[in-house]
Design an enzyme around this catalytic site. Structure first.
Site, PDB file in Angstrom:
ATOM      1  N   LYS A   1      -3.000   2.631  15.476  1.00  0.00           N
ATOM      2  CA  LYS A   1      -4.337   2.095  15.789  1.00  0.00           C
ATOM      3  C   LYS A   1      -4.288   0.591  16.044  1.00  0.00           C
ATOM      4  O   LYS A   1      -4.985   0.086  16.905  1.00  0.00           O
ATOM      5  CB  LYS A   1      -5.299   2.334  14.613  1.00  0.00           C
ATOM      6  CG  LYS A   1      -5.640   3.773  14.381  1.00  0.00           C
ATOM      7  CD  LYS A   1      -6.565   3.931  13.191  1.00  0.00           C
ATOM      8  CE  LYS A   1      -5.925   3.645  11.848  1.00  0.00           C
ATOM      9  NZ  LYS A   1      -4.857   4.547  11.436  1.00  0.00           N
TER      10      LYS A   1
ATOM     11  N   GLN B   1      -6.800   4.229   7.974  1.00  0.00           N
ATOM     12  CA  GLN B   1      -6.336   5.578   7.583  1.00  0.00           C
ATOM     13  C   GLN B   1      -6.571   6.553   8.738  1.00  0.00           C
ATOM     14  O   GLN B   1      -6.503   6.136   9.881  1.00  0.00           O
ATOM     15  CB  GLN B   1      -7.003   6.053   6.288  1.00  0.00           C
ATOM     16  CG  GLN B   1      -6.536   5.306   5.036  1.00  0.00           C
ATOM     17  CD  GLN B   1      -7.249   4.000   4.826  1.00  0.00           C
ATOM     18  OE1 GLN B   1      -8.462   3.918   4.919  1.00  0.00           O
ATOM     19  NE2 GLN B   1      -6.508   2.960   4.524  1.00  0.00           N
TER      20      GLN B   1
END
Ligand code: IMP
Length: 436
Positions: A20, A224
């Site tokens: 990410k 996460q």
């Protein structure tokens, strides 16, 4: 390319560590603000910038663009001493953090949260061997106190001595901590935390609402991943926040009607750190070891070796649905360059009943009885790391990506073939407003 005003959420659509940070760092160029909404020091985001490697935990990955505002929303929990280390390491490399804004509603992790996290893990291991494999940063206990209404928020640190001490004393008594900590020890810590946070703390809700009204472009950075979400992940082997797209709204105070698109980040294979089910796991196999070594699959926060496995389309579809994904950024595709064959899990079969599953069951007992059904793809056996466009990828590689799109029922907008910004193949820019 013509850019339109868009507010974009980026989430991890697997078990975290999907890459990410690279995607957010790259897209931050097109945003005015980068906003974090959940998680905290458990997150580990690696950003490569001008030849240097930065490891972020609390901080938004856009921080290295000095002209962008970076916001830590109320859904994030903060460990101030750890945050200070992060800030110091950025200052040491000559970068400023003056554009960082931290919500005064964020909850604070105290040493007793870290101690409780470790103690709970020890108890879980000794009782039934079902430890979660947390990062040991006190995340679960901090969120427990938040939901249990005995947390300390950033704003509380700025109250008068008498008010803060009364609050701390209530916590010491309620949590039966008086043998471990004195009121003075906690108060001294609270003052240290206040000093660390003072330059950054503010009402980020007002900031974000003003930004929306002024037509600024917002980028929400998830931490996460979907399968670690406390409501939708493989509970109890999850983290304690909403890592799915909804968390970007509840964790910042920006309503869902303001969001224009949601991008899910997925690896071209699968990894997980910590305990819990993993149907396509290949750890301790020759293929698994190869993926792990080529992909350098070691955790940013804990250094733990990640568990690895083949791409699981059941999990990917779940991620598409639960986040309402509009597009996917598929990362680390180059890690598969040297594999003769590549498996993809399309569904599961129950080992006893033979029943077919194309959705993730809620029960972990059921999940442990399911074996993946694989389809095997011919590899491309060619280096993709220098490819500049999707069309330049070898035909088998393109076919692999296109097949994943069909299995996930979601288009792949970005493909990453290496850690550098240039190694990203843009098929559709997530900040372009029209939906495909
Ligand atoms: P906690 O968030 O420290 O409570 O850990 C709970 C679970 O989430 C463990 O399996 C961790 O390994 C996992 N986890 C937490 N943060 C991350 C992350 O940033 N990437 C991948 N896994 C994570």
């Amino acid at each position: 390319m013509m850019m339109m005003m868009t507010h974009l959420i980026v989430v991890g659509a697997q078990w975290g560590d999907e890459g990410k940070a690279k995607v957010v760092d790259q897209l931050a160029e097109f945003a005015d603000m980068v906003v974090r909404s959940q998680g905290g020091s458990n997150a580990g985001h690696t950003v490569k910038f001008k030849g240097e490697t930065f490891k972020f935990h609390h901080l938004p990955s856009g921080l290295l663009y000095e002209e962008k505002a970076c916001v830590i929303g109320p859904g994030v929990v903060l460990a101030p001493h750890f945050l200070k280390e992060e800030l110091d390491s950025i200052h040491a490399k000559g970068y400023s953090t003056k554009n960082l804004k931290i919500s005064d509603r964020c909850h604070i992790t105290f040493p007793y949260h870290v101690a409780q996290d470790k103690q709970q893990e020890t108890l879980r291991s000794s009782h039934n061997g079902s430890k979660i494999g947390t990062t040991g940063k006190g995340i679960g206990p901090t969120y427990m106190d938040k939901v249990g209404r005995m947390g300390i928020r950033v704003a509380d640190l700025f109250e008068s001595e008498i008010t803060l001490k009364t609050q701390l004393q209530t916590i010491l008594t309620q949590k039966e901590l008086t043998e471990l900590f004195t009121l003075e020890t906690l108060y001294t810590l609270a003052l240290e935390y206040k000093a660390i946070l003072a330059p950054y703390a503010c009402d980020t809700l007002a900031l974000l609402q003003d930004a929306l009204k002024a037509g600024k472009q917002l980028l929400f950075e998830g931490a996460q991943g979907t399968l670690l979400d406390v409501d939708f992940g493989t509970y109890p082997f999850v983290t304690s926040s909403n890592a799915t797209a909804g968390g970007a709204c509840t964790g910042t105070g920006v309503g869902p009607s303001k969001i224009d698109a949601t991008l899910g980040v997925m690896k071209a294979y699968l990894t997980r750190v910590g305990e819990g089910p993993f149907p396509t796991e290949l750890s301790d196999t020759v293929v698994g070891e190869r993926i792990c070594e080529i992909g350098v699959e070691y955790g940013t926060t804990t250094g733990r070796k990640r568990r690895v496995g083949w791409f699981d389309a059941v999990i990917a579809r779940f991620g598409v649905e639960v986040n309402g994904l509009d597009g996917i950024a598929l990362t680390k595709l180059d890690v598969l360059d040297s594999f003769e064959t590549i498996d993809v899990c399309t569904g599961y079969v129950h080992v006893e009943t033979g029943a077919h599953y194309d959705r993730l069951p809620t029960s972990l007992a059921t999940l442990s009885q399911l074996k993946p059904v694989y389809e095997t793809h011919q590899g491309w056996l060619a280096d993709t790391t220098a490819c500049q466009t999707f069309e330049a990828l070898p035909p088998n590689c393109q076919a692999y990506v296109k097949r994943l799109e069909v299995l996930m029922d979601c288009p792949v907008w970005m493909v990453s073939v290496g850690p550098d910004r240039e190694q990203t193949l843009m098929r559709r820019h997530p900040f372009a407003l029209e939906k495909v």
